[in-house]
Design an enzyme around this catalytic site. Structure first.
Site, mmCIF file in Angstrom:
data_model
loop_
_atom_site.group_PDB
_atom_site.id
_atom_site.type_symbol
_atom_site.label_atom_id
_atom_site.label_comp_id
_atom_site.label_asym_id
_atom_site.label_seq_id
_atom_site.Cartn_x
_atom_site.Cartn_y
_atom_site.Cartn_z
ATOM 1 N N LYS A 105 0.819 -1.214 0.000
ATOM 2 C CA LYS A 105 0.000 0.000 0.000
ATOM 3 C C LYS A 105 0.851 1.261 0.000
ATOM 4 O O LYS A 105 0.651 2.161 -0.821
ATOM 5 C CB LYS A 105 -0.931 -0.013 1.210
ATOM 6 C CG LYS A 105 -1.989 -1.100 1.163
ATOM 7 C CD LYS A 105 -2.859 -1.063 2.408
ATOM 8 C CE LYS A 105 -3.911 -2.163 2.358
ATOM 9 N NZ LYS A 105 -4.744 -2.186 3.580
ATOM 10 N N ASP A 112 9.271 -6.578 -5.485
ATOM 11 C CA ASP A 112 8.357 -7.206 -4.536
ATOM 12 C C ASP A 112 8.010 -8.571 -5.109
ATOM 13 O O ASP A 112 7.373 -8.655 -6.156
ATOM 14 C CB ASP A 112 7.092 -6.367 -4.351
ATOM 15 C CG ASP A 112 6.210 -6.874 -3.225
ATOM 16 O OD1 ASP A 112 6.100 -8.104 -3.069
ATOM 17 O OD2 ASP A 112 5.623 -6.052 -2.500
ATOM 18 N N VAL A 140 11.326 4.683 5.385
ATOM 19 C CA VAL A 140 10.195 5.004 6.270
ATOM 20 C C VAL A 140 9.457 3.710 6.630
ATOM 21 O O VAL A 140 8.301 3.739 7.008
ATOM 22 C CB VAL A 140 9.221 6.011 5.622
ATOM 23 C CG1 VAL A 140 9.868 7.358 5.426
ATOM 24 C CG2 VAL A 140 8.674 5.484 4.296
ATOM 25 N N ALA A 141 10.151 2.565 6.505
ATOM 26 C CA ALA A 141 9.519 1.260 6.749
ATOM 27 C C ALA A 141 9.845 0.787 8.161
ATOM 28 O O ALA A 141 9.135 1.109 9.117
ATOM 29 C CB ALA A 141 9.984 0.255 5.700
ATOM 30 N N ARG A 142 10.903 0.019 8.303
ATOM 31 C CA ARG A 142 11.362 -0.489 9.595
ATOM 32 C C ARG A 142 12.884 -0.370 9.647
ATOM 33 O O ARG A 142 13.566 -0.669 8.675
ATOM 34 C CB ARG A 142 10.961 -1.959 9.780
ATOM 35 C CG ARG A 142 9.472 -2.159 10.051
ATOM 36 C CD ARG A 142 9.108 -1.703 11.465
ATOM 37 N NE ARG A 142 7.726 -1.961 11.797
ATOM 38 C CZ ARG A 142 6.731 -1.098 11.599
ATOM 39 N NH1 ARG A 142 6.989 0.077 11.033
ATOM 40 N NH2 ARG A 142 5.498 -1.396 11.965
ATOM 41 N N ASP A 200 13.693 7.643 8.717
ATOM 42 C CA ASP A 200 12.641 7.941 9.696
ATOM 43 C C ASP A 200 12.553 6.866 10.767
ATOM 44 O O ASP A 200 11.879 7.046 11.771
ATOM 45 C CB ASP A 200 11.286 8.069 8.977
ATOM 46 C CG ASP A 200 10.171 8.513 9.907
ATOM 47 O OD1 ASP A 200 10.369 9.515 10.635
ATOM 48 O OD2 ASP A 200 9.106 7.871 9.922
ATOM 49 N N GLU A 248 14.932 2.630 18.847
ATOM 50 C CA GLU A 248 14.298 3.947 18.889
ATOM 51 C C GLU A 248 13.935 4.327 20.321
ATOM 52 O O GLU A 248 13.317 3.535 21.033
ATOM 53 C CB GLU A 248 13.039 3.953 18.005
ATOM 54 C CG GLU A 248 13.352 3.759 16.532
ATOM 55 C CD GLU A 248 12.115 3.847 15.640
ATOM 56 O OE1 GLU A 248 11.007 4.031 16.173
ATOM 57 O OE2 GLU A 248 12.253 3.741 14.413
ATOM 58 N N HIS A 281 10.626 8.989 13.572
ATOM 59 C CA HIS A 281 9.517 8.083 13.264
ATOM 60 C C HIS A 281 8.206 8.858 13.073
ATOM 61 O O HIS A 281 7.211 8.646 13.774
ATOM 62 C CB HIS A 281 9.353 7.035 14.365
ATOM 63 C CG HIS A 281 8.704 5.777 13.867
ATOM 64 N ND1 HIS A 281 9.011 4.531 14.360
ATOM 65 C CD2 HIS A 281 7.756 5.553 12.908
ATOM 66 C CE1 HIS A 281 8.279 3.602 13.751
ATOM 67 N NE2 HIS A 281 7.520 4.196 12.873
ATOM 68 N N LEU A 282 8.222 9.726 12.068
ATOM 69 C CA LEU A 282 7.083 10.608 11.810
ATOM 70 C C LEU A 282 6.176 10.118 10.683
ATOM 71 O O LEU A 282 5.266 10.831 10.271
ATOM 72 C CB LEU A 282 7.593 12.025 11.442
ATOM 73 C CG LEU A 282 8.401 12.759 12.508
ATOM 74 C CD1 LEU A 282 8.860 14.116 11.964
ATOM 75 C CD2 LEU A 282 7.593 12.953 13.777
ATOM 76 N N GLY A 283 6.413 8.911 10.189
ATOM 77 C CA GLY A 283 5.672 8.436 9.018
ATOM 78 C C GLY A 283 4.173 8.576 9.134
ATOM 79 O O GLY A 283 3.497 8.958 8.168
ATOM 80 N N ALA A 284 3.613 8.275 10.291
ATOM 81 C CA ALA A 284 2.158 8.335 10.464
ATOM 82 C C ALA A 284 1.710 9.613 11.171
ATOM 83 O O ALA A 284 0.536 9.730 11.546
ATOM 84 C CB ALA A 284 1.685 7.116 11.257
#
Length: 607
Positions: free
Chosen positions: A214, A234, A293-295, A319, A324, A343-346
């Site tokens: 997504k 992928d 910005v994943a893990r 990110d 962390e 960690h601002l992705g969301a």
């Protein structure tokens, strides 16, 4: 005394499988693991502990059904003390929901809600053992994460963070006074280093999106709008879905070799942990730029630091980190060519509100006894069905894992057939669990999604995966549930040509022997290998010495062979050797096997 309901959970050593409902009355805690589900409208309100900041819309929704305790920044000890008074717990990524938490709940904790996608911080095994349902909120922060990925991409390309810091750095100052006569420090000269922060253009550059789920697909859409050429890696994504937005699916090697920018969007799984290591960085285009910005764990941070210092990687925008928040002495965070965000992705207002509502709805539904599609554990199977099918559970999952790994890169898995060979009639064999386990095997190795009987069909449909089931009717006694199971993937190419049967489908077949899963057929060739550890499939010219050569290569690498079988068409022609190994061979060892002159093709498959 008010009436309640309970879900009784039966657990096998390997997989949680039984989940049945019965009405009951409150009683003191017993040793039996039970998930108590309060019936809506009966008795006192349940209590929900919100351990990390949650958007107000979610809090208000929870309050319509439960007593809500918002207690943030709890220590592990404080959480364990408080949890025995709570029926539900909601966390984000900062709170570790460990086995100690579930044990401290003394059976009262019924549901854990993770406000977000990843559930790395929740001990799923302990949750299941203690009869606690775990739900997440996987959809609401997709756009926010994609936008942050693009923000880091553009900021990195134009050195925005470094230039901003430079401008604000005071090169020299003088003492001045405010209009009210108060002393103040006034910069005499701004730093204005235009030539130092010359960036690079995005137009015409190649972006490799690693993980085309997504978030990855939304990043690709936006990057296309910026004039970038977008490729993606992928192993699961359908090629037609990628083509629809102008993206080409490529192999991992090609992505490394051709990308000017690489953006990470894969989940953190054993297969992706430290996927970007020294070896991967040695194969990238010199001067590549990395966005994550994943893990944090998908990148070996020490390897990235070395690649930055060597100039192999020009810049990185991160990110997420393995730990962390990172330690103060973290050299990667302090590197001049790294942009770091916490960690601002969301972290947008809209995403926070969406996640809050999504997780609140899932938790309330679970407390009412409803099982949402976002549940990540506790499948429901009658105990008698579980008892009979439990030997086939591991077999079907491992057949799914083998089949999907045989698919060549760029081929989208869309059509899967599962055939059950049995002497029983169609109404005497409940295969829902087995279908779910095939789905689990197909999806989990390449995804962060946790598949079980609750969400298997939903996840398959969401990913455009069509699974059909067939029966192969056998003569004989119906006492044994299944003789063998076959998994076939249609309309794909295979990494191992011999895995294709005459119908043009990747085919793997297995059966249970002495209670253990065995692989008995690959393509049209019969094999016999226990599905333990991992497997090497090798097609070679049938001639003396091949088994010895392969065994010697593995022995030199201290790779233990636990099983081996050879199947041949005829003497002196072709043969397929199937080798079970306890450890993963090195890249060099696999290369040596491929260089044996009689070896025509081979593939290494993880179980």
């Amino acid at each position: 005394m008010s009436a309640i309901s309970s879900w009784n959970l039966t657990i096998s050593p390997d997989t949680t499988l039984s989940f049945s409902w019965r009405p009951s009355l409150p009683s003191r805690p017993r040793k039996r693991k039970t998930l108590v589900v309060l019936a809506a409208g009966l008795g006192a309100k349940p209590t929900v502990l919100v351990a990390e900041k949650l958007g107000d819309p979610g809090i208000q929704l929870l309050k319509t059904f439960a007593n809500v305790d918002c207690s943030y920044n709890l220590s592990p000890e404080e959480l364990c003390t408080k949890i025995s008074l709570c029926d539900a717990l909601i966390v984000r990524s900062g709170t570790k929901v460990t086995r100690d938490v579930f044990e401290s709940s003394m059976g009262r904790l019924k549901v854990v809600g993770r406000a977000g996608v990843g559930i790395d911080n929740v001990d799923l095994s302990a949750a299941t053992e203690h009869g606690c349902l775990v739900v997440n909120a996987p959809t609401s922060n997709t756009i926010a994460a994609a936008e942050h990925g693009i923000a880091l991409l553009t900021a990195m390309a134009r050195n925005v963070a470094q230039a901003d810091a430079s401008v604000k750095a005071e090169s020299s100052c003088i003492q001045g006074w405010t209009e009210k006569g108060c002393p103040m420090t006034i910069p005499e000269n701004w730093k204005w280093e235009r030539s130092k922060y010359v960036g690079v253009s995005l137009v015409g550059k190649t972006l490799a999106v690693m993980g085309f789920g997504k978030v990855g697909s939304e990043v690709a859409r936006r990057a296309k709008g910026l004039g970038m050429d977008v490729i993606a890696h992928d192993p699961y994504a359908p090629a037609d879905r990628a083509r629809a937005i102008g993206v080409e699916l490529v192999t991992f090697e090609e992505a490394l070799r051709t990308a000017d920018f690489i953006s990470m969007h894969m989940p953190l799984t054993p297969a992706t942990s430290k996927m970007f290591n020294d070896e991967a960085f040695s194969r990238v285009k010199k001067g590549v730029r990395i966005v994550n910005v994943a893990r944090g764990g998908v990148i070996d941070e020490e390897a990235l630091l070395r690649a930055l210092d060597a100039g192999i990687v020009a810049q990185a925008a991160l990110d997420v980190f393995t730990e962390e928040p990172p330690l103060q002495e973290n050299k990667l965070v302090r590197h001049e060519n790294v942009i770091a965000t916490p960690h601002l992705g969301a972290s947008t207002t809209e995403a926070q509100e969406g996640v809050a509502l999504e997780i609140a709805e899932a938790v309330v539904g679970a407390l009412k006894g409803e099982l949402a599609a976002t549940a990540v554990n506790a499948p429901m199977v009658p105990a008698e069905v579980l008892l009979e099918l439990s030997p086939y559970v591991a077999l079907t999952e491992k057949l799914g894992r083998l089949a999907v790994q045989l698919v060549a890169g760029g081929s989208g898995v869309k059509f899967v057939k599962v055939a059950y060979a049995s002497a029983r009639g169609p109404d005497d064999l409940d295969t829902r669990l087995l279908r779910a386990m095939v789905t689990k095997g197909l999806i989990e190795p390449i995804s962060s999604v946790f598949v079980n009987l609750v969400n298997a069909d939903f996840i398959a449909k969401q990913r455009g995966l069509r699974i059909t089931e067939e029966r192969i009717v056998l003569d004989g006694s119906p006492e044994k549930a299944l003789e063998f199971i076959q998994v076939r993937i249609a309309n794909v190419e295979s990494k191992f040509a011999s895995a294709m049967c005459d119908s043009g489908e990747i085919t793997v077949e297995g059966r249970v022997k002495d209670g253990k899963p065995h692989l008995t057929k690959v393509g049209s060739m019969g094999v016999d290998v226990s599905l333990e550890g991992s497997i090497i499939l090798c097609r070679q010219v049938d001639q003396p010495g091949i088994i010895g050569k392969v065994g010697s290569i593995l022995g030199e690498e201290n790779v233990n062979v636990n099983f081996m079988s050879v199947s041949r068409i005829a003497a002196g022609k072709q043969a397929v050797m199937t080798i079970g190994v306890d450890e993963e061979p090195s890249r060099d060892a696999l290369k040596k096997i491929g260089e044996i002159s009689a070896v025509e093709e081979f593939v290494f498959l993880k179980l």
